[in-house]
Design a protein around this motif. Structure first.
Motif, mmCIF file in Angstrom:
data_model
loop_
_atom_site.group_PDB
_atom_site.id
_atom_site.type_symbol
_atom_site.label_atom_id
_atom_site.label_comp_id
_atom_site.label_asym_id
_atom_site.label_seq_id
_atom_site.Cartn_x
_atom_site.Cartn_y
_atom_site.Cartn_z
ATOM 1 N N VAL A 1 45.916 120.600 -19.355
ATOM 2 C CA VAL A 1 44.673 119.847 -19.553
ATOM 3 C C VAL A 1 43.576 120.486 -18.710
ATOM 4 O O VAL A 1 43.739 120.637 -17.491
ATOM 5 C CB VAL A 1 44.833 118.370 -19.135
ATOM 6 C CG1 VAL A 1 43.523 117.614 -19.350
ATOM 7 C CG2 VAL A 1 45.976 117.713 -19.898
ATOM 8 N N GLU A 2 42.482 120.880 -19.340
ATOM 9 C CA GLU A 2 41.316 121.342 -18.578
ATOM 10 C C GLU A 2 40.550 120.131 -18.095
ATOM 11 O O GLU A 2 40.247 119.223 -18.863
ATOM 12 C CB GLU A 2 40.402 122.209 -19.451
ATOM 13 C CG GLU A 2 40.896 123.620 -19.662
ATOM 14 C CD GLU A 2 39.816 124.510 -20.265
ATOM 15 O OE1 GLU A 2 38.632 124.120 -20.237
ATOM 16 O OE2 GLU A 2 40.160 125.590 -20.760
ATOM 17 N N ASP A 3 40.239 120.095 -16.803
ATOM 18 C CA ASP A 3 39.538 118.937 -16.259
ATOM 19 C C ASP A 3 38.668 119.380 -15.088
ATOM 20 O O ASP A 3 39.180 119.762 -14.032
ATOM 21 C CB ASP A 3 40.546 117.878 -15.796
ATOM 22 C CG ASP A 3 39.882 116.554 -15.436
ATOM 23 O OD1 ASP A 3 38.662 116.545 -15.253
ATOM 24 O OD2 ASP A 3 40.599 115.545 -15.335
ATOM 25 N N GLY A 4 37.382 119.339 -15.272
ATOM 26 C CA GLY A 4 36.456 119.705 -14.211
ATOM 27 C C GLY A 4 36.085 118.539 -13.319
ATOM 28 O O GLY A 4 35.302 118.703 -12.382
ATOM 29 N N HIS A 5 36.649 117.345 -13.610
ATOM 30 C CA HIS A 5 36.290 116.153 -12.842
ATOM 31 C C HIS A 5 37.525 115.427 -12.318
ATOM 32 O O HIS A 5 37.474 114.226 -12.064
ATOM 33 C CB HIS A 5 35.463 115.198 -13.707
ATOM 34 C CG HIS A 5 34.233 115.828 -14.290
ATOM 35 N ND1 HIS A 5 33.101 116.071 -13.547
ATOM 36 C CD2 HIS A 5 33.975 116.299 -15.534
ATOM 37 C CE1 HIS A 5 32.188 116.636 -14.311
ATOM 38 N NE2 HIS A 5 32.689 116.781 -15.524
ATOM 39 N N TYR A 6 38.611 116.143 -12.144
ATOM 40 C CA TYR A 6 39.851 115.513 -11.676
ATOM 41 C C TYR A 6 39.665 114.959 -10.264
ATOM 42 O O TYR A 6 39.019 115.570 -9.414
ATOM 43 C CB TYR A 6 40.998 116.523 -11.676
ATOM 44 C CG TYR A 6 42.319 115.936 -11.231
ATOM 45 C CD1 TYR A 6 43.111 115.225 -12.121
ATOM 46 C CD2 TYR A 6 42.762 116.093 -9.912
ATOM 47 C CE1 TYR A 6 44.327 114.669 -11.716
ATOM 48 C CE2 TYR A 6 43.966 115.543 -9.501
ATOM 49 C CZ TYR A 6 44.744 114.836 -10.412
ATOM 50 O OH TYR A 6 45.942 114.285 -10.004
ATOM 51 N N SER A 7 40.267 113.782 -10.013
ATOM 52 C CA SER A 7 40.224 113.165 -8.693
ATOM 53 C C SER A 7 41.648 113.018 -8.156
ATOM 54 O O SER A 7 42.553 112.582 -8.887
ATOM 55 C CB SER A 7 39.563 111.784 -8.761
ATOM 56 O OG SER A 7 38.214 111.902 -9.175
ATOM 57 N N ILE A 8 41.840 113.358 -6.906
ATOM 58 C CA ILE A 8 43.132 113.164 -6.258
ATOM 59 C C ILE A 8 43.486 111.676 -6.297
ATOM 60 O O ILE A 8 42.655 110.814 -6.025
ATOM 61 C CB ILE A 8 43.068 113.627 -4.788
ATOM 62 C CG1 ILE A 8 42.583 115.082 -4.689
ATOM 63 C CG2 ILE A 8 44.427 113.473 -4.125
ATOM 64 C CD1 ILE A 8 43.475 116.072 -5.346
ATOM 65 N N ASN A 9 44.743 111.370 -6.642
ATOM 66 C CA ASN A 9 45.174 109.971 -6.711
ATOM 67 C C ASN A 9 46.661 109.890 -6.412
ATOM 68 O O ASN A 9 47.317 110.917 -6.208
ATOM 69 C CB ASN A 9 44.860 109.384 -8.096
ATOM 70 C CG ASN A 9 45.621 110.083 -9.202
ATOM 71 O OD1 ASN A 9 46.770 109.740 -9.491
ATOM 72 N ND2 ASN A 9 45.008 111.098 -9.822
ATOM 73 N N GLN A 10 47.207 108.679 -6.405
ATOM 74 C CA GLN A 10 48.603 108.520 -6.001
ATOM 75 C C GLN A 10 49.588 109.163 -6.969
ATOM 76 O O GLN A 10 50.755 109.380 -6.619
ATOM 77 C CB GLN A 10 48.942 107.041 -5.831
ATOM 78 C CG GLN A 10 48.992 106.245 -7.129
ATOM 79 C CD GLN A 10 49.476 104.822 -6.885
ATOM 80 O OE1 GLN A 10 49.422 104.318 -5.773
ATOM 81 N NE2 GLN A 10 49.948 104.178 -7.939
ATOM 82 N N LYS A 11 49.149 109.511 -8.169
ATOM 83 C CA LYS A 11 50.019 110.172 -9.135
ATOM 84 C C LYS A 11 50.005 111.701 -8.994
ATOM 85 O O LYS A 11 50.749 112.396 -9.677
ATOM 86 C CB LYS A 11 49.598 109.798 -10.565
ATOM 87 C CG LYS A 11 49.659 108.305 -10.868
ATOM 88 C CD LYS A 11 51.069 107.763 -10.767
ATOM 89 C CE LYS A 11 51.130 106.294 -11.181
ATOM 90 N NZ LYS A 11 52.503 105.736 -11.030
ATOM 91 N N THR A 12 49.158 112.204 -8.119
ATOM 92 C CA THR A 12 49.120 113.649 -7.863
ATOM 93 C C THR A 12 50.425 114.074 -7.206
ATOM 94 O O THR A 12 50.885 113.444 -6.252
ATOM 95 C CB THR A 12 47.939 114.003 -6.944
ATOM 96 O OG1 THR A 12 46.717 113.546 -7.537
ATOM 97 C CG2 THR A 12 47.854 115.496 -6.726
ATOM 98 N N LEU A 13 51.015 115.152 -7.710
ATOM 99 C CA LEU A 13 52.266 115.662 -7.155
ATOM 100 C C LEU A 13 52.050 116.857 -6.236
ATOM 101 O O LEU A 13 52.536 116.892 -5.110
ATOM 102 C CB LEU A 13 53.217 116.069 -8.288
ATOM 103 C CG LEU A 13 53.816 114.966 -9.139
ATOM 104 C CD1 LEU A 13 54.507 115.550 -10.362
ATOM 105 C CD2 LEU A 13 54.803 114.145 -8.322
ATOM 106 N N ALA A 14 51.342 117.864 -6.749
ATOM 107 C CA ALA A 14 51.160 119.106 -5.997
ATOM 108 C C ALA A 14 49.924 119.831 -6.507
ATOM 109 O O ALA A 14 49.523 119.658 -7.661
ATOM 110 C CB ALA A 14 52.393 120.008 -6.133
#
Length: 278
Positions: free
Chosen positions: A38-51
């Protein structure tokens, strides 16, 4: 933290282990993997982030500065560096920002800055986050880690629906194992500090959470320093004082007038509104 129902990541043994080298080998070349990119220029770190793997110096496919693994979103190809992603996270989500994280680490005598934590979330950088763009792993999503050599380590995720993944990192700090231990203790100490403040001072009921991840494994909670004398209120007050002192020094340097430092201190002291009802 609620257990996830499944990982929205490719299944199969050939997709279980990940590293920066494997990403360069597979992204853009593996057709199965395309369904999870998935291309995402607006991703935000959240509790589902793994690495998060950084590619700032040599962008992946010539344009992506970082690759993020997310339980729900899949594999994120980002135009933003890991540094900018965590800078945004600290500004938008962390109470008192990164300066509090550094101040609290200092209070418990941890000199390295590898972990950004909230007590229930803990993000660990493979080198000090003062180093700039580096790789990160969410300790609250990992169940174990294993050093591979002096400067490499692998983390195993908490199993979800009979699936788990391994994230390997190289070019780490040579003290990586000690720093992971310190990061887990740091997160636990912050959880204890916040819990005491909420329960004893503010009257909240904090429900003890027991999960399967590294942040819930008590063997990492041995005290480096006693925590009984710490107070969330006092740490924040000291932090505000330091900010004001720094401002006074900047002002004196800007105007090349050293006496402004003492003048600023006095003015701030007499202008403080006392914590009274009157």
């Amino acid at each position: 933290m609620k257990e996830c129902e499944h990982y929205n990541l490719p299944q199969g043994q050939e997709y279980r282990v990940w590293s920066k080298a494997i990403l360069r080998q597979k992204v853009g070349h593996d057709q199965v993997l395309n369904d999870y990119l998935v291309e995402d220029g607006h991703y935000s770190i959240n509790q589902k982030t793994l690495a998060l793997y950084e590619f700032q110096q040599q962008p992946l496919l010539g344009k992506y500065k970082s690759v993020i693994f997310d339980i729900q979103a899949g594999i994120i190809l980002s135009y933003n560096s890991t540094r900018s992603l965590f800078t945004a996270f600290s500004k938008e989500c962390l109470l008192a920002g990164l300066e509090f994280q550094r101040e609290f680490a200092r209070k418990i005598n941890l000199k390295s800055h590898n972990t950004i934590a909230t007590g229930r979330l803990a993000y660990f950088s493979t080198r000090s986050y003062n180093s700039g763009n580096i790789d990160w792993v969410a300790l609250h999503q990992m169940v174990a880690f294993q050093p591979l050599n002096l400067s490499a380590v692998a983390f195993k995720t908490v199993p979800c629906a009979d699936s788990d993944y391994v994230f390997a990192f190289d070019n780490c700090s040579r003290y990586i194992s000690e720093q992971i231990d310190n990061g887990l203790f740091y997160n636990h100490a912050l959880y204890q500090l916040a819990s005491v403040h909420l329960e004893r001072i503010l009257g909240w009921h904090v429900t003890a959470t027991k999960g399967k991840s590294l942040i819930d494994q008590p063997e990492y909670f041995h005290p480096h320093e006693p925590l009984t004398n710490l107070s969330l209120k006092h740490i924040l007050v000291n932090l505000l004082d330091k900010k004001q002192q720094r401002y006074g020094h900047y002002l004196a340097n800007f105007y090349e007038f050293p006496k402004l430092v003492e003048s600023h201190r006095i003015i701030r002291q007499i202008s403080q509104r006392p914590d009274t009802l009157y």
